[in-house]
Design a protein around this motif. Sequence first.
Motif, PDB file in Angstrom:
ATOM      1  N   ARG A  85       6.986   8.717  -7.885  1.00 26.19           N
ATOM      2  CA  ARG A  85       6.742   9.618  -6.755  1.00 26.19           C
ATOM      3  C   ARG A  85       7.059   8.968  -5.411  1.00 26.19           C
ATOM      4  O   ARG A  85       7.351   9.670  -4.436  1.00 26.19           O
ATOM      5  CB  ARG A  85       5.279  10.092  -6.773  1.00 26.19           C
ATOM      6  N   SER A  86       6.992   7.646  -5.356  1.00 26.24           N
ATOM      7  CA  SER A  86       7.253   6.954  -4.096  1.00 26.24           C
ATOM      8  C   SER A  86       8.639   6.315  -4.068  1.00 26.24           C
ATOM      9  O   SER A  86       8.910   5.473  -3.204  1.00 26.24           O
ATOM     10  CB  SER A  86       6.184   5.883  -3.862  1.00 26.24           C
ATOM     11  N   ALA A  87       9.529   6.724  -4.994  1.00 29.03           N
ATOM     12  CA  ALA A  87      10.856   6.100  -5.092  1.00 29.03           C
ATOM     13  C   ALA A  87      11.664   6.261  -3.813  1.00 29.03           C
ATOM     14  O   ALA A  87      12.488   5.413  -3.474  1.00 29.03           O
ATOM     15  CB  ALA A  87      11.613   6.672  -6.282  1.00 29.03           C
ATOM     16  N   THR A  88      11.455   7.356  -3.084  1.00 30.62           N
ATOM     17  CA  THR A  88      12.202   7.590  -1.847  1.00 30.62           C
ATOM     18  C   THR A  88      11.333   7.372  -0.608  1.00 30.62           C
ATOM     19  O   THR A  88      11.689   7.804   0.483  1.00 30.62           O
ATOM     20  CB  THR A  88      12.772   9.016  -1.830  1.00 30.62           C
ATOM     21  N   ALA A  89      10.195   6.701  -0.778  1.00 33.00           N
ATOM     22  CA  ALA A  89       9.277   6.491   0.332  1.00 33.00           C
ATOM     23  C   ALA A  89       9.897   5.580   1.389  1.00 33.00           C
ATOM     24  O   ALA A  89      10.720   4.716   1.081  1.00 33.00           O
ATOM     25  CB  ALA A  89       7.968   5.888  -0.162  1.00 33.00           C
ATOM     26  N   GLN A  90       9.499   5.790   2.615  1.00 32.16           N
ATOM     27  CA  GLN A  90       9.968   4.961   3.721  1.00 32.16           C
ATOM     28  C   GLN A  90       9.119   3.695   3.803  1.00 32.16           C
ATOM     29  O   GLN A  90       7.922   3.764   4.049  1.00 32.16           O
ATOM     30  CB  GLN A  90       9.865   5.742   5.034  1.00 32.16           C
TER      31      GLN A  90
ATOM     32  N   ALA B 166       3.616   0.639   2.861  1.00 33.01           N
ATOM     33  CA  ALA B 166       3.381  -0.378   3.883  1.00 33.01           C
ATOM     34  C   ALA B 166       3.189  -1.725   3.212  1.00 33.01           C
ATOM     35  O   ALA B 166       2.480  -1.834   2.206  1.00 33.01           O
ATOM     36  CB  ALA B 166       2.158  -0.030   4.714  1.00 33.01           C
ATOM     37  N   MET B 167       3.846  -2.744   3.759  1.00 34.02           N
ATOM     38  CA  MET B 167       3.720  -4.099   3.244  1.00 34.02           C
ATOM     39  C   MET B 167       3.374  -5.021   4.407  1.00 34.02           C
ATOM     40  O   MET B 167       4.006  -4.964   5.462  1.00 34.02           O
ATOM     41  CB  MET B 167       5.026  -4.563   2.592  1.00 34.02           C
ATOM     42  N   VAL B 168       2.364  -5.869   4.205  1.00 34.80           N
ATOM     43  CA  VAL B 168       2.039  -6.884   5.203  1.00 34.80           C
ATOM     44  C   VAL B 168       1.916  -8.225   4.493  1.00 34.80           C
ATOM     45  O   VAL B 168       1.391  -8.309   3.377  1.00 34.80           O
ATOM     46  CB  VAL B 168       0.739  -6.576   5.976  1.00 34.80           C
ATOM     47  N   SER B 169       2.414  -9.274   5.140  1.00 33.18           N
ATOM     48  CA  SER B 169       2.319 -10.639   4.620  1.00 33.18           C
ATOM     49  C   SER B 169       1.518 -11.471   5.593  1.00 33.18           C
ATOM     50  O   SER B 169       1.735 -11.415   6.805  1.00 33.18           O
ATOM     51  CB  SER B 169       3.712 -11.249   4.439  1.00 33.18           C
TER      52      SER B 169
ATOM     53  N   SER C  34       0.834  -1.197   0.000  1.00 36.28           N
ATOM     54  CA  SER C  34       0.000   0.000   0.000  1.00 36.28           C
ATOM     55  C   SER C  34       0.872   1.252   0.000  1.00 36.28           C
ATOM     56  O   SER C  34       1.753   1.401   0.854  1.00 36.28           O
ATOM     57  CB  SER C  34      -0.919   0.000   1.233  1.00 36.28           C
ATOM     58  N   VAL C  35       0.619   2.145  -0.962  1.00 33.76           N
ATOM     59  CA  VAL C  35       1.355   3.409  -1.083  1.00 33.76           C
ATOM     60  C   VAL C  35       0.454   4.532  -0.594  1.00 33.76           C
ATOM     61  O   VAL C  35      -0.691   4.663  -1.036  1.00 33.76           O
ATOM     62  CB  VAL C  35       1.779   3.666  -2.544  1.00 33.76           C
TER      63      VAL C  35
END
Length: 313
Positions: free
Chosen positions: A264-269, A102-105, A93-94
Amino acid sequence: MRLRIVAAALLLAGCASTSPSPSPSPSPSPSPSPTVEPTASPSPTPVPSPTPIPLDQEMLTRRFTVLVVGADSDSARRKRGADVNTDALIVVSVSADKSRIAMVSLPRDAVDIPMPDGSIYHGKVNSIATRFGTETLRGAMATLLNVPIDRYIRVDMDDFQWLVNSVGGIDVEIKTRISDAHFNFYLQPGPTHLDGLHALYYCRTRTDSDYARAGRQQQVILALVRKWLDPGLPALLEAAQHRDSLETDIALDELPTLLEIGRRSATAQPTATVLQPPRFSYFVGIEPNSIRGWVMFPNVPEIRAYAASVMGN
């Protein structure tokens, strides 16, 4: 254009052959040979430039969430008629401002999954897609997390290798030593470049645990996303849509917008979490007096609270 020029030349030649001849003179002199006029070169037909696909501004300015599904299948297994399970389940999710990913497995042994129709699926979550389709699995994951999931992409092991090789491999940081004799796969801690086959081994090995494997799968997804920002991505994704084993509801005209989201999200945390025990589960182990074997009972309220904290608007 060339046909019009040839027709005009033939018409002029026909007119010249029907013109009256001059009166003969007593001593006719030989007629001079006609001078051959050069044929005009045809003008090149202008090729119209392709009309760029406009970006979807509504998609760009809101949170965008994708379910990534990995199936334990390939061409050889399909020929044998082997069962198919979706053992890799990752929601990416961006955020709307593109500053966070955010990533959840969800572990493959999770059972008692809430479904979109209000029922409970008592089998393991990795069997939902095989029984009901990937759309139903997307709905189940959205219901479990209580967050909307916009799109999904499902790949098998052949697709995964193809994707990694198509971008020239991926670079990952190996956190702990891996020694898997089954795959003849050995890695030491440190930065490593992986081709498609070895990236597949990296995502499949379980010499440590299922939960550690899920973490490696998240790591590989992030590495692929970095490579997907390459200018050659549109052609790659268009080719991917023609692979019979790859399944997605992403439309080709959405690719420019997805590329822009990626840029746009290339530097996202990034925040990557495996929904594992003890925090996200009431019980994990072999269920007594049951044929379901090794299971994980998800703590649905805790899972939803966490999802809201990292994927909420």
